[in-house]
Write a protein that holds these residues in place. Structure first.
Motif, short mmCIF file in Angstrom:
data_model
loop_
_atom_site.label_atom_id
_atom_site.label_comp_id
_atom_site.label_asym_id
_atom_site.label_seq_id
_atom_site.Cartn_x
_atom_site.Cartn_y
_atom_site.Cartn_z
N SER A 149 0.81 -1.22 0.00
CA SER A 149 0.00 0.00 0.00
C SER A 149 0.85 1.27 0.00
N ASN A 150 2.00 1.21 0.66
CA ASN A 150 2.88 2.38 0.75
C ASN A 150 4.04 2.33 -0.25
N HIS A 151 4.03 1.29 -1.09
CA HIS A 151 5.10 1.11 -2.08
C HIS A 151 6.48 1.15 -1.42
N MET A 152 6.55 0.51 -0.26
CA MET A 152 7.81 0.51 0.49
C MET A 152 8.79 -0.56 0.00
N ALA A 153 8.26 -1.57 -0.65
CA ALA A 153 9.13 -2.65 -1.12
C ALA A 153 9.61 -2.35 -2.54
N ARG A 154 10.89 -2.29 -2.72
CA ARG A 154 11.45 -1.98 -4.04
C ARG A 154 11.57 -3.23 -4.90
N SER A 155 11.44 -4.39 -4.30
CA SER A 155 11.50 -5.63 -5.05
C SER A 155 10.54 -6.64 -4.42
N ASN A 156 10.45 -7.80 -5.05
CA ASN A 156 9.58 -8.85 -4.53
C ASN A 156 10.28 -9.73 -3.51
N LYS A 157 11.54 -9.45 -3.22
CA LYS A 157 12.30 -10.31 -2.32
C LYS A 157 11.67 -10.41 -0.93
N PRO A 158 11.24 -9.29 -0.30
CA PRO A 158 10.63 -9.43 1.03
C PRO A 158 9.42 -10.35 1.04
N PHE A 159 8.62 -10.31 -0.02
CA PHE A 159 7.44 -11.15 -0.09
C PHE A 159 7.83 -12.62 -0.26
N ARG A 160 8.86 -12.86 -1.05
CA ARG A 160 9.33 -14.23 -1.23
C ARG A 160 9.88 -14.79 0.07
N VAL A 161 10.62 -13.95 0.78
CA VAL A 161 11.21 -14.37 2.05
C VAL A 161 10.12 -14.74 3.04
N MET A 162 9.10 -13.90 3.17
CA MET A 162 8.03 -14.16 4.12
C MET A 162 7.24 -15.42 3.73
N THR A 163 7.07 -15.63 2.44
CA THR A 163 6.40 -16.84 1.98
C THR A 163 7.19 -18.08 2.35
N VAL A 164 8.50 -18.01 2.16
CA VAL A 164 9.37 -19.13 2.51
C VAL A 164 9.29 -19.43 4.01
N LEU A 165 9.28 -18.41 4.84
CA LEU A 165 9.23 -18.60 6.28
C LEU A 165 7.95 -19.31 6.70
N ILE A 166 6.82 -18.88 6.14
CA ILE A 166 5.54 -19.50 6.48
C ILE A 166 5.48 -20.94 6.00
N VAL A 167 5.88 -21.16 4.75
CA VAL A 167 5.85 -22.51 4.18
C VAL A 167 6.78 -23.45 4.93
N ALA A 168 7.97 -22.96 5.30
CA ALA A 168 8.93 -23.79 6.03
C ALA A 168 8.36 -24.22 7.38
N PHE A 169 7.74 -23.29 8.08
CA PHE A 169 7.14 -23.63 9.38
C PHE A 169 6.01 -24.64 9.20
N PHE A 170 5.17 -24.41 8.20
CA PHE A 170 4.02 -25.29 7.96
C PHE A 170 4.47 -26.70 7.61
N ILE A 171 5.41 -26.81 6.67
CA ILE A 171 5.87 -28.13 6.22
C ILE A 171 6.62 -28.86 7.33
N SER A 172 7.39 -28.13 8.12
CA SER A 172 8.18 -28.75 9.18
C SER A 172 7.31 -29.38 10.26
N TRP A 173 6.22 -28.72 10.62
CA TRP A 173 5.47 -29.14 11.80
C TRP A 173 4.16 -29.86 11.52
N LEU A 174 3.57 -29.67 10.34
CA LEU A 174 2.27 -30.30 10.08
C LEU A 174 2.31 -31.83 10.16
N PRO A 175 3.25 -32.52 9.50
CA PRO A 175 3.25 -33.99 9.57
C PRO A 175 3.38 -34.52 11.00
N TYR A 176 4.21 -33.86 11.80
CA TYR A 176 4.39 -34.30 13.19
C TYR A 176 3.06 -34.28 13.95
N HIS A 177 2.38 -33.16 13.92
CA HIS A 177 1.13 -33.03 14.66
C HIS A 177 0.02 -33.86 14.01
#
Length: 327
Positions: free
Chosen positions: A240-268
């Protein structure tokens, strides 16, 4: 129908859940590091056993190395900030977890618990303590990032190292409370041939179910929802504020969420599934796979979090020639 008797293992190395119904069955309730199948007292020789032991050794080496480097940099090489408190605490938690993994390797290889009743209780309590604290610190880091982006002025005035230390202490206290079942209910018994097993000796089925559901809610569902919500707010703010100059922050945040989900879902998933599913082979294989995957989170965290920060990367690059010359 789920039958537990008073010998139910819900996490950590091995489970003797339903062993009275399946005398040759090791549910492999691996809620922490993974364990062997105590169908015989023989040493680890089959492919699956060797693979489990090897993966645990790799996790141990990578986890101790990566988290040790973060501890060194965050603790001694860069200026103390709120962020370094988060990363240092997370690295300490993951480092301690990995440092105790050799006990799991010994359990897998020897196919019997040789460390006694006290270490059975203490080891699993310690494993879960560091597991929960690691998860809660990931949540804290996500919330802190969200606050910095959404309320930069407030964050600049109110964020302090002292408050960060208090929050970290509270996270460890809550983690200790959630880890108490491992200290209370863990026991050692000679159930399978001559193999000693470290298992959960619950008095009632309700205790087992309550522990599983509690860990699923507080160790996965709530943290995942908070992390996803925080990164959703961050992404919306940046766009909304055009603060991100590239898509890297979005990719990083996506990786963090996916990594947490994949790591813990099978266990539980497999630990909750055991309440109703009565197929010992599916439960055993699933829980071992889930526990191993969850353990990998301990060596991935330094690369997913700390080493993405510029100060950490610069200092790490500066130290590499010194490390190389030392070797």
């Amino acid at each position: 129908m789920y039958s537990s008797t008073n010998h139910t293992e819900d996490d950590a190395l091995i489970s003797t859940d339903n062993y009275s119904d399946y005398p040759d069955y090791d549910p492999g309730n691996t809620s922490g590091p993974v364990v062997p199948t105590p169908e015989s007292p023989a040493l680890c020789t089959d492919v699956g056993c060797v693979l489990l032991a090897t993966v645990n050794v790799i996790i141990t080496v990578l986890g101790i190395t990566g988290n040790g480097l973060v501890i060194w940099i965050a603790g001694f090489k860069i200026k103390k900030t709120v962020n370094t408190v988060w990363y240092l605490s997370l690295a300490v938690s993951d480092f301690l977890f990995c440092a105790f993994l050799p006990l799991s390797v010994a359990y897998i290889v020897k196919n019997t618990w040789v460390f006694g009743r006290f270490m059975c209780k203490f080891t699993y309590f310690f494993w879960f303590l560091n597991w929960f604290s690691s998860i809660f610190l990931l949540v804290i880091i996500s919330v802190d990032r969200c606050v910095v982006v959404m309320f930069p002025v407030w964050a600049q005035n109110k964020r302090s190292i002292r408050r960060a230390l208090v929050i970290v202490l509270l996270a460890w206290i809550v983690s200790a409370l959630l880890s108490l079942p491992a200290a209370i209910f863990r026991d050692v018994d000679n159930i399978y041939y001559d193999s000693l097993v470290c298992y959960y000796n619950y008095t009632h089925d309700d205790e087992d179910i309550a522990v599983r559901v509690c860990r699923f809610i507080f160790g996965f569902v709530i943290p995942l929802l908070i992390i996803m919500f925080c990164y959703f707010l961050i992404i919306r703010k940046l766009k909304s504020n055009h603060m991100a100059r590239s898509n890297k922050p979005f990719r990083v945040m996506t990786v963090l969420i996916v990594a947490f989900f994949i790591s813990w879902l099978p266990y539980h998933f497999f630990h909750i599934l055991e309440i109703s599913l009565k197929d010992p082979n599916v439960i055993s294989i699933g829980q071992r796979f889930g526990s191993t995957l969850a353990s990998t989170n301990s060596f991935m965290n330094p690369f997913l979090y700390a080493f993405m920060v510029k100060d950490f990367k610069r200092k790490c690059y500066a130290l590499l020639p010194k490390i190389e010359s030392t070797f």
